[in-house]
Design a protein around this motif. Structure first.
Motif, mmCIF file in Angstrom:
data_model
loop_
_atom_site.group_PDB
_atom_site.id
_atom_site.type_symbol
_atom_site.label_atom_id
_atom_site.label_comp_id
_atom_site.label_asym_id
_atom_site.label_seq_id
_atom_site.Cartn_x
_atom_site.Cartn_y
_atom_site.Cartn_z
ATOM 1 N N PHE A 62 -7.688 0.555 -6.323
ATOM 2 C CA PHE A 62 -6.584 -0.111 -5.649
ATOM 3 C C PHE A 62 -5.428 -0.259 -6.647
ATOM 4 C CE2 PHE A 62 -10.474 -1.315 -3.587
ATOM 5 C CZ PHE A 62 -10.173 -1.416 -2.234
ATOM 6 N N PRO A 63 -4.401 0.612 -6.592
ATOM 7 C CA PRO A 63 -3.294 0.527 -7.552
ATOM 8 C C PRO A 63 -2.551 -0.796 -7.422
ATOM 9 C CG PRO A 63 -3.298 2.650 -6.418
ATOM 10 C CD PRO A 63 -4.276 1.773 -5.695
ATOM 11 N N LYS A 64 -2.249 -1.401 -8.532
ATOM 12 C CA LYS A 64 -1.566 -2.699 -8.526
ATOM 13 C C LYS A 64 -0.071 -2.569 -8.237
ATOM 14 C CE LYS A 64 -4.873 -5.465 -10.976
ATOM 15 N NZ LYS A 64 -5.073 -6.609 -11.855
ATOM 16 N N ASP A 65 0.429 -1.340 -8.211
ATOM 17 C CA ASP A 65 1.836 -1.159 -7.857
ATOM 18 C C ASP A 65 2.037 -1.024 -6.348
ATOM 19 O OD1 ASP A 65 0.863 1.344 -7.268
ATOM 20 O OD2 ASP A 65 2.098 2.436 -8.699
ATOM 21 N N GLY A 66 0.949 -1.218 -5.590
ATOM 22 C CA GLY A 66 1.051 -1.165 -4.143
ATOM 23 C C GLY A 66 0.848 0.210 -3.548
ATOM 24 N N SER A 67 0.568 1.189 -4.362
ATOM 25 C CA SER A 67 0.320 2.540 -3.855
ATOM 26 C C SER A 67 -0.967 2.570 -3.024
ATOM 27 C CB SER A 67 0.212 3.534 -5.015
ATOM 28 O OG SER A 67 1.373 3.526 -5.806
ATOM 29 N N VAL A 68 -1.119 3.655 -2.293
ATOM 30 C CA VAL A 68 -2.288 3.788 -1.420
ATOM 31 C C VAL A 68 -3.560 3.918 -2.260
ATOM 32 C CG1 VAL A 68 -3.391 5.205 0.351
ATOM 33 C CG2 VAL A 68 -0.907 4.885 0.363
ATOM 34 N N PRO A 69 -4.606 3.146 -1.952
ATOM 35 C CA PRO A 69 -5.883 3.273 -2.677
ATOM 36 C C PRO A 69 -6.470 4.679 -2.536
ATOM 37 C CG PRO A 69 -5.824 1.238 -1.424
ATOM 38 C CD PRO A 69 -4.641 2.046 -0.975
ATOM 39 N N PHE A 70 -7.293 5.053 -3.483
ATOM 40 C CA PHE A 70 -7.927 6.368 -3.439
ATOM 41 C C PHE A 70 -9.350 6.237 -3.964
ATOM 42 C CE2 PHE A 70 -5.777 5.967 -7.501
ATOM 43 C CZ PHE A 70 -6.713 6.402 -8.413
ATOM 44 N N ASP A 71 -10.166 7.235 -3.659
ATOM 45 C CA ASP A 71 -11.582 7.217 -4.030
ATOM 46 C C ASP A 71 -11.919 8.357 -4.977
ATOM 47 O OD1 ASP A 71 -12.805 5.094 -2.133
ATOM 48 O OD2 ASP A 71 -11.631 6.353 -0.792
ATOM 49 N N ARG A 72 -12.863 8.057 -5.843
ATOM 50 C CA ARG A 72 -13.539 9.083 -6.623
ATOM 51 C C ARG A 72 -15.031 8.934 -6.318
ATOM 52 N NH1 ARG A 72 -9.178 10.666 -6.630
ATOM 53 N NH2 ARG A 72 -7.779 11.114 -8.375
ATOM 54 N N TYR A 73 -15.788 10.004 -6.451
ATOM 55 C CA TYR A 73 -17.189 9.976 -6.035
ATOM 56 C C TYR A 73 -18.114 10.530 -7.119
ATOM 57 C CZ TYR A 73 -14.950 9.533 -1.463
ATOM 58 O OH TYR A 73 -14.163 9.121 -0.415
#
Length: 336
Positions: A62-73
């Protein structure tokens, strides 16, 4: 001679310079090793048990700059691996499977607020079946049993330019900080067991004792592990009879299942029991078999112990079932 000396010194200087590929300076992601510890999760992926089968691990940033969250697996190997993470400051939630794995979670769990670190939550699917022995009250939610779910979180996790350089540079062990993301998964579910100690248990029809466990949570937050103040009811059938003696008169029957555990604030917890007797009739006691089990539940329950509930029931002597002589004159239809 002087020119030869200049050429020799220049050659030594060039040879002593470390060659650094141009592309090394263009990396924008860090290469982060990840190690997962499952020992406190209630899940053991090393076994062949279907309930402990973990297909992959999601690491949600969850980026703290408000960007869209992303996943790594981590796929296949759910104990360790390596991921690439861009420069930035993050909050992180790690959990088994993935939020888009609806084919896996679909009949049990759905996720809400997936783009909000603190509000990201797992919710139980509503049990829309209706049972004649337990009509729900207005606004009462009947919930299904969850699957095993575990998570880990970090409020502050940062990838700096130095992190990128370190993780992209081959160095001897001990020469640079360890950038491994070490994850210790915690269980978000409780193993729950309800035991009924029954006098004249043989008076109850096989598989004829049903229960409704009231008050347990149907929502848990992935980052904090805390539950929501939203009670639900779980319906089940007692099984696994154990007799006190060879006469098979008195004994216990029980059922074990998973729950999200207790509500965050003090609450009432109850157990309703419905019984079909050996003659196929519903047992109607003077006082309904409604038990207040609140005092059996410790709000500081150890996750490794789980939730254990026991009630006592006394049944009248009831004879029933099909006798050999009954087959002489009547046609009897048996429905499973």
């Amino acid at each position: 001679m002087r020119y030869w000396l200049i050429y020799i010194l220049l050659g030594i200087t060039i040879a002593s310079c470390e060659r650094r590929p141009l592309e090394e300076e263009l990396y924008i992601t860090a290469r982060i090793p990840v190690k997962i510890d499952w020992s406190n999760s209630g899940i053991n992926p090393a076994t062949q048990s279907a309930t402990d089968d973990v297909h992959r691990v999601s690491i949600r940033f969850f980026p703290k700059d408000g960007s869209v969250p992303f996943d790594r697996y981590l796929n296949v190997n759910v104990f360790e691996g390596e991921i690439e993470v861009p420069l930035g400051s993050y909050s992180v939630v790690v959990f088994n499977e993935g939020i888009e794995d609806r084919g896996y979670w679909g009949d049990h769990i759905y996720f809400t607020d997936v783009n909000n670190y603190s509000q990201f939550a797992a919710n139980l699917v509503e049990d829309k079946s209706r049972y004649d022995y337990y009509p729900p009250h207005t606004q009462e939610m009947l919930a299904v049993e969850p699957l095993k779910l575990a998570s880990w979180s970090a409020d502050d996790y940062e990838i700096t330019p130095e992190t990128i350089t370190r993780t992209r540079t081959k160095a001897k062990p001990g020469q640079q900080p360890d950038d491994t993301l070490r994850v210790s998964m915690r269980s978000l579910f409780y193993q729950s067991t309800v035991v009924a100690r029954v006098t004249n248990l043989n008076s109850a029809l096989d598989n004829g004792i049903h229960g409704a466990l009231q008050g347990f949570a149907n929502k848990v937050y992935m980052a904090s592990g805390l539950t929501e103040q939203s009670p639900s009811t779980f319906l089940f059938r007692f099984n696994n009879r154990k007799w006190d003696d060879a006469s098979k008169t008195n004994g216990t029957t029980e059922f074990s299942f998973l729950t999200f555990g207790l509500l965050p604030a003090p609450a009432q917890y109850g157990l309703f029991v419905d019984i079909l007797t050996a003659d196929g009739k519903r047992y109607v006691p003077v006082d309904p078999l409604q038990f207040d089990i609140t005092n059996q539940i410790d709000v500081q329950i150890n996750i490794s112990i789980g939730i254990n509930i026991e009630v006592k029931i006394e049944l009248p002597v009831v004879k029933g079932g099909i006798k050999i002589d009954d087959w002489d004159n009547d046609e009897i239809i048996i429905i499973n």
